[in-house]
Write an enzyme that holds these catalytic residues in place. Sequence first.
Site, PDB file in Angstrom:
ATOM      1  N   ARG A 171      30.919 -32.699  22.785  1.00  0.00           N
ATOM      2  CA  ARG A 171      31.599 -31.690  21.957  1.00  0.00           C
ATOM      3  C   ARG A 171      31.920 -32.207  20.549  1.00  0.00           C
ATOM      4  O   ARG A 171      32.982 -31.916  19.991  1.00  0.00           O
ATOM      5  CB  ARG A 171      32.895 -31.200  22.626  1.00  0.00           C
ATOM      6  CG  ARG A 171      32.718 -30.596  23.985  1.00  0.00           C
ATOM      7  CD  ARG A 171      31.878 -29.323  23.957  1.00  0.00           C
ATOM      8  NE  ARG A 171      31.757 -28.782  25.284  1.00  0.00           N
ATOM      9  CZ  ARG A 171      30.779 -29.132  26.133  1.00  0.00           C
ATOM     10  NH1 ARG A 171      29.837 -29.979  25.762  1.00  0.00           N
ATOM     11  NH2 ARG A 171      30.726 -28.602  27.327  1.00  0.00           N
ATOM     12  N   SER A 246      36.924 -23.102  27.103  1.00  0.00           N
ATOM     13  CA  SER A 246      37.778 -24.286  27.299  1.00  0.00           C
ATOM     14  C   SER A 246      38.598 -24.532  26.041  1.00  0.00           C
ATOM     15  O   SER A 246      38.028 -24.705  24.964  1.00  0.00           O
ATOM     16  CB  SER A 246      36.917 -25.523  27.554  1.00  0.00           C
ATOM     17  OG  SER A 246      36.050 -25.282  28.621  1.00  0.00           O
ATOM     18  N   GLU A 342      39.527 -28.367  21.920  1.00  0.00           N
ATOM     19  CA  GLU A 342      38.085 -28.201  21.678  1.00  0.00           C
ATOM     20  C   GLU A 342      37.901 -27.068  20.663  1.00  0.00           C
ATOM     21  O   GLU A 342      36.997 -27.082  19.837  1.00  0.00           O
ATOM     22  CB  GLU A 342      37.377 -27.855  22.998  1.00  0.00           C
ATOM     23  CG  GLU A 342      35.894 -27.606  22.817  1.00  0.00           C
ATOM     24  CD  GLU A 342      35.175 -27.220  24.106  1.00  0.00           C
ATOM     25  OE1 GLU A 342      35.402 -27.870  25.143  1.00  0.00           O
ATOM     26  OE2 GLU A 342      34.392 -26.260  24.053  1.00  0.00           O
TER      27      GLU A 342
HETATM   28  C1  LIG Z   1      34.036 -17.435  27.641  1.00  0.00           C
HETATM   29  C2  LIG Z   1      33.595 -18.621  26.823  1.00  0.00           C
HETATM   30  C3  LIG Z   1      32.839 -19.615  27.418  1.00  0.00           C
HETATM   31  C4  LIG Z   1      32.405 -20.727  26.674  1.00  0.00           C
HETATM   32  N1  LIG Z   1      31.652 -21.673  27.295  1.00  0.00           N
HETATM   33  C5  LIG Z   1      31.210 -22.744  26.591  1.00  0.00           C
HETATM   34  C6  LIG Z   1      30.394 -23.738  27.227  1.00  0.00           C
HETATM   35  O1  LIG Z   1      30.057 -23.636  28.400  1.00  0.00           O
HETATM   36  N2  LIG Z   1      29.986 -24.798  26.482  1.00  0.00           N
HETATM   37  C7  LIG Z   1      30.312 -24.931  25.161  1.00  0.00           C
HETATM   38  O2  LIG Z   1      29.887 -25.916  24.550  1.00  0.00           O
HETATM   39  N3  LIG Z   1      31.079 -23.999  24.541  1.00  0.00           N
HETATM   40  C8  LIG Z   1      31.534 -22.917  25.210  1.00  0.00           C
HETATM   41  N4  LIG Z   1      32.318 -21.977  24.593  1.00  0.00           N
HETATM   42  C9  LIG Z   1      32.708 -22.176  23.186  1.00  0.00           C
HETATM   43  C10 LIG Z   1      31.791 -21.446  22.167  1.00  0.00           C
HETATM   44  O3  LIG Z   1      31.064 -20.441  22.790  1.00  0.00           O
HETATM   45  C11 LIG Z   1      30.820 -22.408  21.484  1.00  0.00           C
HETATM   46  O4  LIG Z   1      31.521 -23.439  20.847  1.00  0.00           O
HETATM   47  C12 LIG Z   1      29.954 -21.695  20.441  1.00  0.00           C
HETATM   48  O5  LIG Z   1      28.957 -22.569  19.971  1.00  0.00           O
HETATM   49  C13 LIG Z   1      30.764 -21.155  19.267  1.00  0.00           C
HETATM   50  O6  LIG Z   1      29.909 -20.309  18.525  1.00  0.00           O
HETATM   51  P1  LIG Z   1      30.471 -19.266  17.475  1.00  0.00           P
HETATM   52  O7  LIG Z   1      29.307 -18.745  16.719  1.00  0.00           O
HETATM   53  O8  LIG Z   1      31.315 -18.269  18.157  1.00  0.00           O
HETATM   54  O9  LIG Z   1      31.340 -20.219  16.541  1.00  0.00           O
HETATM   55  P2  LIG Z   1      32.698 -19.880  15.754  1.00  0.00           P
HETATM   56  O10 LIG Z   1      33.799 -19.743  16.745  1.00  0.00           O
HETATM   57  O11 LIG Z   1      32.492 -18.760  14.809  1.00  0.00           O
HETATM   58  O12 LIG Z   1      32.882 -21.216  14.940  1.00  0.00           O
HETATM   59  C14 LIG Z   1      33.154 -22.430  15.588  1.00  0.00           C
HETATM   60  C15 LIG Z   1      33.202 -23.545  14.533  1.00  0.00           C
HETATM   61  O13 LIG Z   1      31.911 -23.731  13.979  1.00  0.00           O
HETATM   62  C16 LIG Z   1      31.921 -23.482  12.571  1.00  0.00           C
HETATM   63  N5  LIG Z   1      30.678 -22.764  12.280  1.00  0.00           N
HETATM   64  C17 LIG Z   1      30.242 -21.610  12.846  1.00  0.00           C
HETATM   65  N6  LIG Z   1      29.029 -21.293  12.363  1.00  0.00           N
HETATM   66  C18 LIG Z   1      28.700 -22.253  11.477  1.00  0.00           C
HETATM   67  C19 LIG Z   1      27.573 -22.475  10.638  1.00  0.00           C
HETATM   68  N7  LIG Z   1      26.524 -21.638  10.604  1.00  0.00           N
HETATM   69  N8  LIG Z   1      27.574 -23.569   9.835  1.00  0.00           N
HETATM   70  C20 LIG Z   1      28.617 -24.429   9.838  1.00  0.00           C
HETATM   71  N9  LIG Z   1      29.716 -24.264  10.599  1.00  0.00           N
HETATM   72  C21 LIG Z   1      29.748 -23.191  11.417  1.00  0.00           C
HETATM   73  C22 LIG Z   1      33.171 -22.672  12.299  1.00  0.00           C
HETATM   74  O14 LIG Z   1      33.648 -22.897  10.983  1.00  0.00           O
HETATM   75  C23 LIG Z   1      34.122 -23.212  13.351  1.00  0.00           C
HETATM   76  O15 LIG Z   1      34.707 -24.411  12.904  1.00  0.00           O
HETATM   77  C24 LIG Z   1      32.756 -20.845  25.304  1.00  0.00           C
HETATM   78  C25 LIG Z   1      33.513 -19.829  24.703  1.00  0.00           C
HETATM   79  C26 LIG Z   1      33.931 -18.724  25.449  1.00  0.00           C
HETATM   80  C27 LIG Z   1      34.716 -17.640  24.780  1.00  0.00           C
END
Ligand SMILES: Cc1cc2nc3c(=O)[nH]c(=O)nc-3n(C[C@H](O)[C@H](O)[C@H](O)COP(=O)(O)OP(=O)(O)OC[C@H]3O[C@@H](n4cnc5c(N)ncnc54)[C@H](O)[C@@H]3O)c2cc1C
Length: 347
Positions: A171, A246, A342
């Site tokens: 992570r 998480s 996280e």
């Molecule tokens: C129900 C649920 C289950 C999940 N299960 C998992 C799992 O099994 N494994 C896991 O690893 N994660 C899991 N996650 C967490 C999440 O889905 C991941 O971390 C995912 O990659 C976040 O993507 P996002 O586009 O929503 O990011 P955001 O929430 O929009 O952003 C997350 C971070 O990344 C940055 N960011 C976003 N896009 C960019 C970009 N293009 N360039 C630079 N920085 C950027 C943002 O500034 C922020 O700091 C889960 C979340 C939920 C709600």
Amino acid sequence: MAKTSPTVPFIQQADLTGLNTLGVKAKAEKLIKISSTNQLHTLFKDGVFYSEDPFILGGGSNVLLKRDISRPVLKIDLDGIKVKSEDGKSVAIFAAAGVNWHTLVEWAVQNNFGGIENLALIPGTIGAAPIQNIGAYGVELMDVLESTDYFDTKTGEEKTIQKESCEFEYRDSIFKNRLKGRAIVTGITLRLTKEGHLINSSYRSLKEYLEIHDISNPGIKDVFEAVVAIRKSKLPDPKLIGNAGSFFKNPVVDTDLFKTLAEEYEGIPGYKISDNEVKIPAGWLIEKAGWKGKRVGNVGTYENQALVLVNHGGATGEEIWNHALTIQKSVSQKFGVDLTPEVNIVE
Ligand SMILES: Cc1cc2nc3c(=O)[nH]c(=O)nc-3n(C[C@H](O)[C@H](O)[C@H](O)COP(=O)(O)OP(=O)(O)OC[C@H]3O[C@@H](n4cnc5c(N)ncnc54)[C@H](O)[C@@H]3O)c2cc1C
């Protein structure tokens, strides 16, 4: 109000409630939807990265918005998936940062491209996947990633960084550290298999699921379907109850502390990750500290998984954060173990 850029349109006082899976009510003073890298170059020329320090938003599934955001919010909507190159055995796939992660997984499985089926149903975008090296069911992004393309907000250049330089860990990556606030991920390239798929079904719940369903020689579609079914049964759907998956990372403690804890708490789970380090599931610690399924005001932990903080409706970012701090303190007092979020906390 500062004019962000004379040529890139923005929405003023944009509601972000539907753009974060915790469902926190928050506003962005300015929301800019990025659908082409040209817009990033324009923002650079107009000095926006230098003077206004924009916040980058993907699918909002790994953020806690503590309050309204006065910095410009750049919502990354870059689109497109394409095959870059292929040989008899493997294929290099490019996916743009705004593509939904699960859409890519489905597309790969439909095309019989193997390597990301264990990562099915992780919410969010491609662009965020390398930020925390997403992982699930025994596979991490770093296992299949070749390179990451990003826009450098300090120099205005489009760059490519190879997997070996991404400093991936559990992570974690260079994008959460040295390149934080500097790199806007615009796309990633993955190396997937076309034949001889390396099926990874060793993760306990996945193995059990396949056994129960009499699947002794699973293919990538079987693994994909199993992961989707397991996740649906275990994790709360953000459309039904606000959450960000998480909330904390699984803490890594030294072996001596783990031995002491194991003497006091029979059955404490721990996974050896080096000769002197053990990883403990944060959900177990939170549950044993008495928080599983517990609700305080509008916030709580999920009834089936204490590691997931939930918004029962109307919780503010501050309320969720204060609850997280309470849990952190409680676990620290009981076990002497520090939990680290996280989820990205956005001030
Ligand atoms: C129900 C649920 C289950 C999940 N299960 C998992 C799992 O099994 N494994 C896991 O690893 N994660 C899991 N996650 C967490 C999440 O889905 C991941 O971390 C995912 O990659 C976040 O993507 P996002 O586009 O929503 O990011 P955001 O929430 O929009 O952003 C997350 C971070 O990344 C940055 N960011 C976003 N896009 C960019 C970009 N293009 N360039 C630079 N920085 C950027 C943002 O500034 C922020 O700091 C889960 C979340 C939920 C709600």
